[in-house]
Design an enzyme around this catalytic site. Structure first.
Site, PDB file in Angstrom:
ATOM      1  N   ASP A  27       0.855  -1.195   0.000  1.00 41.71           N
ATOM      2  CA  ASP A  27       0.000   0.000   0.000  1.00 41.71           C
ATOM      3  C   ASP A  27       0.889   1.243   0.000  1.00 41.71           C
ATOM      4  OD1 ASP A  27      -1.831   1.993   0.475  1.00 41.71           O
ATOM      5  OD2 ASP A  27      -2.141   1.470   2.589  1.00 41.71           O
ATOM      6  N   ASP A  31      -4.037   3.961   2.631  1.00 40.39           N
ATOM      7  CA  ASP A  31      -5.483   3.748   2.802  1.00 40.39           C
ATOM      8  C   ASP A  31      -5.805   2.311   3.223  1.00 40.39           C
ATOM      9  OD1 ASP A  31      -5.025   2.355   0.494  1.00 40.39           O
ATOM     10  OD2 ASP A  31      -6.545   3.375  -0.720  1.00 40.39           O
ATOM     11  N   ASP A  35      -1.798  -1.237  -3.804  1.00 44.28           N
ATOM     12  CA  ASP A  35      -2.069  -0.501  -5.039  1.00 44.28           C
ATOM     13  C   ASP A  35      -0.926  -0.679  -6.042  1.00 44.28           C
ATOM     14  OD1 ASP A  35      -0.089   1.320  -4.037  1.00 44.28           O
ATOM     15  OD2 ASP A  35      -1.666   2.199  -2.778  1.00 44.28           O
ATOM     16  N   ASP A 205      -9.423 -16.666 -15.897  1.00 42.84           N
ATOM     17  CA  ASP A 205     -10.264 -17.041 -14.772  1.00 42.84           C
ATOM     18  C   ASP A 205     -11.370 -18.013 -15.202  1.00 42.84           C
ATOM     19  OD1 ASP A 205     -10.921 -16.356 -11.937  1.00 42.84           O
ATOM     20  OD2 ASP A 205     -12.831 -15.765 -12.841  1.00 42.84           O
ATOM     21  N   GLU A 259      -7.323 -21.235 -15.804  1.00 41.06           N
ATOM     22  CA  GLU A 259      -7.690 -21.848 -14.527  1.00 41.06           C
ATOM     23  C   GLU A 259      -8.599 -23.028 -14.849  1.00 41.06           C
ATOM     24  OE1 GLU A 259      -9.632 -20.682 -10.224  1.00 41.06           O
ATOM     25  OE2 GLU A 259     -10.480 -19.852 -12.038  1.00 41.06           O
TER      26      GLU A 259
HETATM   27  C1  GLC Z   1     -11.577 -17.904  -9.794  1.00 46.52           C
HETATM   28  C2  GLC Z   1     -10.780 -16.904  -8.986  1.00 46.52           C
HETATM   29  C3  GLC Z   1     -11.518 -16.657  -7.707  1.00 46.52           C
HETATM   30  C4  GLC Z   1     -12.868 -16.085  -8.036  1.00 46.52           C
HETATM   31  C5  GLC Z   1     -13.628 -16.953  -9.031  1.00 46.52           C
HETATM   32  C6  GLC Z   1     -14.774 -16.214  -9.655  1.00 46.52           C
HETATM   33  O1  GLC Z   1     -11.685 -19.129  -9.178  1.00 46.52           O
HETATM   34  O2  GLC Z   1      -9.491 -17.365  -8.802  1.00 46.52           O
HETATM   35  O3  GLC Z   1     -10.806 -15.824  -6.837  1.00 46.52           O
HETATM   36  O4  GLC Z   1     -13.619 -15.976  -6.878  1.00 46.52           O
HETATM   37  O5  GLC Z   1     -12.822 -17.367 -10.098  1.00 46.52           O
HETATM   38  O6  GLC Z   1     -14.317 -15.248 -10.552  1.00 46.52           O
END
Ligand code: GLC
Length: 554
Positions: A27, A31, A35, A205, A259
């Site tokens: 940070d 705050d 960042d 993701d 992922e």
């Molecule tokens: C993936 C991300 C996770 C998020 C989910 C929904 O698993 O790593 O953090 O909550 O997708 O986007």
């Protein structure tokens, strides 16, 4: 061995990646929230570590229902993280250090505050209606029985139109309709926007969820325990990824890592087979899905062996032991008892940096940050933890203690406590009140202390990364587990025709001796996790939680 030696060379295969969760990294303005200027200020740490690529978790404008995984504007930086000028300065500073940046591509869903969704929910006839997945209810309830990943139904009724919209995560994260070609064009556009700025690729993701099964059929009762398996790998997933490659990715020399939540190892192999032009790598969840304190080393090794076999010549693995959704690696796979914490973190590092696959280090792993001592549900911030609490404790299904115990072991906030830079208040993360409490052990577990100590976990990571960089056999060499059933030792070779290594890692507190088979006899010690390296002459003697990389005859 011939197979691995034949794997094509690509810059990202030889890279070491470091994952930053910006909210908790540094940070710069007091705050309490990390960042982008904070990231820039700490690049020296990553450069000294030897990092090639940084994966930055979502930095986009977002109302924060799921800490940024609910994006309101894909072309804007979250105000709490800074401005686009801060982003550009950060990227310039990374490039100047020879580091690349990949960003999080979150396009299975947007925020419900995204302009597309606001338009979509305005009227059934709106041109953007079909950007999302709307259905009429059935028998007075939701259109089907799909549960959301964090609990509750995956459908929310929109009073205005009387229809339900689909959200595989929270109601604030409506799923995009990838069957709509315009949606895909919008996604490709925003990808080009960031690639043209100079980012080197994406972590994608929940990418396996983007194609939904036609007709959205009910899940069978036996599918309800693991809905992610039913949601992953819909019929058009491969086609969508191939199209994304044709239209965007192949025009840039980037890297992608998907992922692979809910994806089987075999499906993951398909997604990453370079002949298919889909993803470069995928995060296979099999290892991190091992239940903390229940898993065994032969299970762990069997998963790594399977990943390596499936990658074969045409695929490539992403190696990781933790991320922002998992408990801390040293608590999950090592031994976070104070007597063993540092030794076990080093041994996990030895393994992570010597597998055949691109290593991903999660922030704090390099100093052995461990799970946090959460006292009560108030200490948690995560939407998953809060949903679980509501659904299980407040409804009387489970006791508060049982759910707290589960969250302490597996909760995502374990990985999200702020980075521990020094022994100064809040671990040097912030001069304000951190958004999530700093793990109180920062007083003795921090970057500053370890940077001064040649025997630290951090120093071991630096040496390992330097060795991997110097030795192509540790990147491309064939992997062979030479004793898959040994309960305490992970012993494997990495071989290229001209150079070979034997890695021996003790995953127990007990001292172990081991006689390597003929053909894997150590000649010299390349790197030891402890100051007193064992002799190269057999048998190999390893103290508890120690590991050594030996050179062997090729
Ligand atoms: C993936 C991300 C996770 C998020 C989910 C929904 O698993 O790593 O953090 O909550 O997708 O986007």
């Amino acid at each position: 061995m011939d197979a691995a030696a034949a794997a094509s060379e690509r810059w990202w295969k030889a890279a070491v990646v470091y994952q930053i969760y910006p909210r908790s990294f540094m940070d710069s303005d007091g705050d309490g929230v990390g960042d982008l200027r904070g990231v820039t200020a700490r690049l020296d740490h990553l450069q000294a570590l030897g990092i090639d690529v940084i994966w930055l978790c979502p930095h986009f404008d977002s109302p924060g229902a799921d800490n940024g995984y609910d994006i309101r504007d894909y072309r804007k930086v979250l105000a709490a993280f800074g401005t686009m000028a801060d982003f550009d300065a950060m990227l310039t500073a990374m490039t100047a250090r020879g580091m690349r940046l990949i960003i999080d591509l979150v396009v299975n869903h947007t925020s419900d505050e995204h302009a597309w969704f606001r338009q979509s929910r305005r009227a059934k006839a709106d041109p953007r209606r079909d950007f999302y997945i709307w259905r009429d209810g059935k028998d007075g309830g939701a259109p089907n029985n799909w549960p959301a990943i964090f609990g509750g139904s995956a459908w929310t009724l929109d009073d205005a139109s009387g229809q339900y919209y689909l959200h595989l995560f929270t109601p604030q994260q409506p799923d995009l309709n990838w069957d709509n070609r315009q949606v895909r064009q919008e996604v490709y556009d925003l990808m080009r926007f960031w690639l043209d700025k100079g980012v080197s690729g994406f972590r994608m993701d929940v990418i396996a969820f983007i194609s939904k099964p036609p007709g959205l059929p009910d899940l069978a009762p036996d599918q309800l325990a693991h809905p992610e398996r039913a949601y992953a790998c819909g019929p058009r997933l491969h086609a969508f990824l191939q199209e994304m490659n044709r239209e965007v990715l192949r025009l840039y020399d980037g890297m992608t890592v998907g992922e692979a939540f809910g994806v089987s190892p075999e499906q993951s192999q398909q997604l990453t087979d370079e002949r298919r032009g889909e993803l470069d790598m995928a995060f296979d969840f099999a290892l991190v899905d091992l239940e903390p304190s229940q898993w065994t080393l032969p299970q762990f090794k069997a998963i790594i062996g399977r990943q390596d076999r499936l990658a074969g010549v045409h695929g490539w693995n992403a190696a990781f032991l933790g991320n922002h959704d998992q408990p801390r690696a040293v608590s999950h796979f090592g031994d976070d008892d104070p007597a063993w914490r540092m030794a076990s973190a080093k041994t996990l590092a030895t393994v992570l940096l010597t597998l055949r696959g691109t290593p991903f280090i999660y922030q704090g792993e390099e100093i052995a940050m461990a799970n946090a001592p959460f006292d009560s549900i108030e200490d948690f911030d995560d939407v998953w933890a809060k949903t679980l609490w509501r659904e299980q404790v407040q409804s009387g299904r489970q006791s508060a203690e049982a759910v707290l115990e589960r969250l302490r072991r597996t909760g995502r906030d374990n990985a999200r406590t702020p980075m521990q830079w020094s022994a100064t208040p809040n671990g040097g993360f912030s001069t304000g009140k951190p958004w999530l409490r700093v793990n109180p052990d920062y007083a003795h577990v921090n970057v500053e202390a370890q940077a001064r100590d040649e025997g630290s976990v951090l120093a071991h990571y630096r040496r390992l990364i330097a060795l991997r960089r110097a030795e192509p056999a540790l990147v491309y060499g064939a992997f062979e587990d030479i004793d898959p059933s040994h309960p305490d030792l992970f012993v494997y070779t990495r071989r290229l025709p001209n150079k070979a290594f034997l890695i021996a890692a003790n995953f127990s507190r007990r001292a172990q001796t081991y006689v390597p088979p003929p053909g894997a006899t150590p000649t010299t010690v390349a790197l030891s996790s402890a100051a007193s390296a064992p002799s190269a002459a057999p048998p190999i003697c390893l103290e508890g939680w120690r590991s050594v990389i030996f050179e062997i005859r090729a």
